[in-house]
Design an enzyme around this catalytic site. Structure first.
Site, PDB file in Angstrom:
ATOM      1  N   ARG A  49       0.849  -1.201   0.000  1.00 37.82           N
ATOM      2  CA  ARG A  49       0.000   0.000   0.000  1.00 37.82           C
ATOM      3  C   ARG A  49       0.886   1.254   0.000  1.00 37.82           C
ATOM      4  NH1 ARG A  49      -1.532   2.157   4.473  1.00 37.82           N
ATOM      5  NH2 ARG A  49      -2.210   0.300   5.568  1.00 37.82           N
ATOM      6  N   TYR A 101     -15.785  14.797 -17.571  1.00 37.43           N
ATOM      7  CA  TYR A 101     -16.228  13.404 -17.464  1.00 37.43           C
ATOM      8  C   TYR A 101     -17.357  13.314 -16.421  1.00 37.43           C
ATOM      9  CZ  TYR A 101     -16.009   8.428 -16.448  1.00 37.43           C
ATOM     10  OH  TYR A 101     -16.329   7.118 -16.254  1.00 37.43           O
ATOM     11  N   ASP A 173      -7.176  17.025 -16.721  1.00 32.29           N
ATOM     12  CA  ASP A 173      -7.441  15.618 -16.998  1.00 32.29           C
ATOM     13  C   ASP A 173      -7.064  15.377 -18.458  1.00 32.29           C
ATOM     14  OD1 ASP A 173      -8.557  13.140 -17.641  1.00 32.29           O
ATOM     15  OD2 ASP A 173     -10.234  13.391 -16.243  1.00 32.29           O
ATOM     16  N   LYS A 198      -7.879   4.171 -20.150  1.00 33.53           N
ATOM     17  CA  LYS A 198      -8.088   4.578 -21.545  1.00 33.53           C
ATOM     18  C   LYS A 198      -6.815   4.347 -22.362  1.00 33.53           C
ATOM     19  CE  LYS A 198     -12.016   5.689 -19.726  1.00 33.53           C
ATOM     20  NZ  LYS A 198     -12.291   6.990 -19.140  1.00 33.53           N
TER      21      LYS A 198
END
Ligand SMILES: *Cc1c(COP(=O)(O)O)cnc(C)c1O
Length: 388
Positions: A49, A101, A173, A198
Site C-alpha cells: 500500500r 467526465y 485531466d 483509456k
C-alpha cells in the site's frame, strides 16, 4: 537437501536474489509486504500500500512521459480525481470546466459538497468567464481539453496564467490526449490526471489512474494521501499498464490517423448533423488546440438529429463494439448521455446541453476500411430511417 517439511516449503519458495537476475522488463512484485533484514533499520519497501517496486517503475515512467518529476499510479481515473480533490480544504472552492467526465461531476457535486466545498462550473473555453469566476478565492481549477465528448478546447496556458495569478492551482485531466499528444505540465498545469483505463493501458483489460506533478510539495501531499487512503494501483495492474505503455506512441498515432479519416467521412454523411472533432477544418477551436497539442486524438462525436436514429445506428454496428470506455485498441461506439455521462447531475446536464442524440466513436487499430464499412452501413441505415 533441505530438512524443512513440505508444509513449510510450500509456504517459502526459494527467492531469486535480484542483483543476479537482470529482467528486461520491470518484474511483477506481486507481494503485500517486504521482509526486512534489520528491524531497526527498516527497508526501502515494507508494505505494498505504501510502496511497491512494480508501481514505482510505472510511476517513474509516467512522470517521464508527462514531463513531471513525481507520478502516482492509483486504482482508477476516479481515484486520481478523488485524490486530487482531497487537496481542497473543507470550505474551499473548486472551479470546474462545464464539460467534464460524468464521474468527475458526480464526485464534485455529490461527494465534495459533504465537506462544504463550493463547486463553481465555468465554460473554460472563454477565458473572460474564467477570470470573472476567479474573482472569488479558489483553491483548484479542474479542466479537460479537448473535452469528452464535445471536443471543446480551452487555452490551457492562458488558463494556468489566470489561475496562478489568482492564487489557484490547475489540474488537467489528460485522459483523452495521452502524453503522446499533449503535455499539460509544460503548459503550466500543476497536476496532470489520467484514467489509465483509456489510452495508457490501451487494451481494455485494466482499470487504473494516474496523477503527475513536478511540484515537490504537491507530490508529498499526494504520496501521503495515496498511502493514507490506500488508493495505490495493485502491482499486477501496474504491470499491465506498464506493458500497455510500450506501444502507447504507436497506438495513439495509428488510432488518430484512422480517426481523422473516419471523422471526415462521418461529417460528410447525409445522416449526420454535427461532428465534434478538433481535427476537422470547421472546428472553432482547431487552431488553438493545435497550438498546444500534437493532434486531435482518436475520439470524435456526432449527432443525427434523433435519439432513436442514434440508438439504432449504435446498435447496428458490429465491428465497433458498444461499450463505455475509449482509447483501447478495439474501436467502440456509444451514446454518452446514456452511458459514460449518465451520472451527470441534472443541473449539469442542463448547463452543458449535451445532445441526447450524441454518438461517440473511439477509434482503435483495426483496418480503417473495415471500420468504415461497418460505420457507413449503420449511417446508411440511419439515413433510410430519416427518409421514412
Ligand atoms: C474514464 C475517465 C475518467 C474516470 O476513469 P476510470 O478509470 O473509469 O475511473 C476520468 N476522466 C476522464 C476524462 C475519463 O475519460
Amino acid at each position: 537437501m533441505s530438512r524443512r517439511s513440505l508444509d513449510t516449503l510450500a509456504v517459502h519458495p526459494p527467492m531469486i536474489p535480484s542483483p543476479a537476475a537482470s529482467p528486461v522488463v520491470p518484474p511483477l512484485y506481486q507481494t503485500a509486504a517486504f521482509a526486512t533484514e534489520a528491524v531497526l533499520e527498516g527497508a526501502d519497501y515494507d508494505y505494498t500500500r505504501s510502496g511497491n517496486p512494480t508501481r514505482d517503475a510505472l510511476q517513474a515512467q509516467l512522470a517521464a512521459l508527462e514531463g513531471g518529476t513525481h507520478a502516482f499510479a492509483v486504482a482508477s481515473g476516479m481515484a486520481a480525481v478523488g485524490t486530487l480533490l482531497r487537496l481542497v480544504p473543507a470550505g474551499g472552492r473548486v472551479l470546474a470546466g462545464l464539460d467534464l467526465y460524468g464521474g468527475s461531476h458526480r464526485l464534485l457535486h455529490r461527494v465534495l459538497d459533504r465537506y462544504g466545498v463550493e463547486v463553481a462550473l465555468v465554460d473554460t473555453t472563454d477565458l473572460a468567464r474564467v477570470e470573472a469566476a476567479l474573482a472569488a478565492p479558489t483553491d483548484w481549477v479542474l479542466v479537460e481539453s479537448p473535452t469528452n465528448p464535445l471536443a471543446e478546447i480551452t487555452d490551457l496556458h492562458g488558463l494556468c496564467g489566470l489561475a496562478h495569478g489568482a492564487g489557484a492551482r490547475v489540474a488537467v485531466d489528460n485522459s483523452l490526449m495521452s502524453p503522446v499528444l499533449q503535455r499539460p505540465l509544460a503548459l503550466g498545469a500543476d497536476v496532470v490526471l489520467h484514467s489509465a483505463t483509456k489510452f495508457l493501458g490501451g487494451h481494455g483489460d485494466v482499470i487504473g489512474g494516474a496523477l503527475i506533478t513536478r511540484d515537490p510539495a504537491l507530490a508529498e501531499a499526494l504520496a501521503f494521501l495515496v498511502n493514507a487512503e490506500g488508493t495505490g494501483l495493485a502491482p499486477f495492474d501496474c504491470w499491465l499498464v506498464s506493458r500497455g505503455l510500450k506501444t502507447l506512441a504507436l497506438r495513439v498515432r495509428a488510432q488518430q490517423a484512422a480517426a481523422r479519416v473516419l471523422a471526415e467521412r462521418v461529417a460528410a454523411h447525409p445522416a449526420v448533423e454535427r461532428t465534434f472533432y478538433a481535427g476537422l477544418a470547421e472546428h472553432p477551436g482547431r487552431a488553438l488546440h493545435l497550438s498546444q497539442a500534437d493532434g486531435p486524438g482518436a475520439v470524435f462525436a456526432f449527432t443525427t438529429g434523433s435519439l432513436a436514429r442514434s440508438a439504432a445506428l449504435v446498435d447496428a454496428t458490429a465491428l465497433l463494439h458498444t461499450a463505455v470506455s475509449f482509447g483501447g485498441v478495439a474501436s467502440g461506439i456509444g451514446l454518452p448521455c446514456r452511458m459514460s455521462h449518465a451520472s451527470l447531475p441534472p443541473a449539469v446536464c442542463e448547463q452543458r446541453a449535451l445532445p441526447p442524440d450524441l454518438v461517440r466513436v473511439s477509434v482503435g487499430i483495426e483496418a480503417v476500411e473495415e471500420l468504415w464499412e461497418d460505420l457507413s452501413r449503420a449511417l446508411d441505415g440511419a439515413q433510410l430511417r430519416r427518409a421514412v
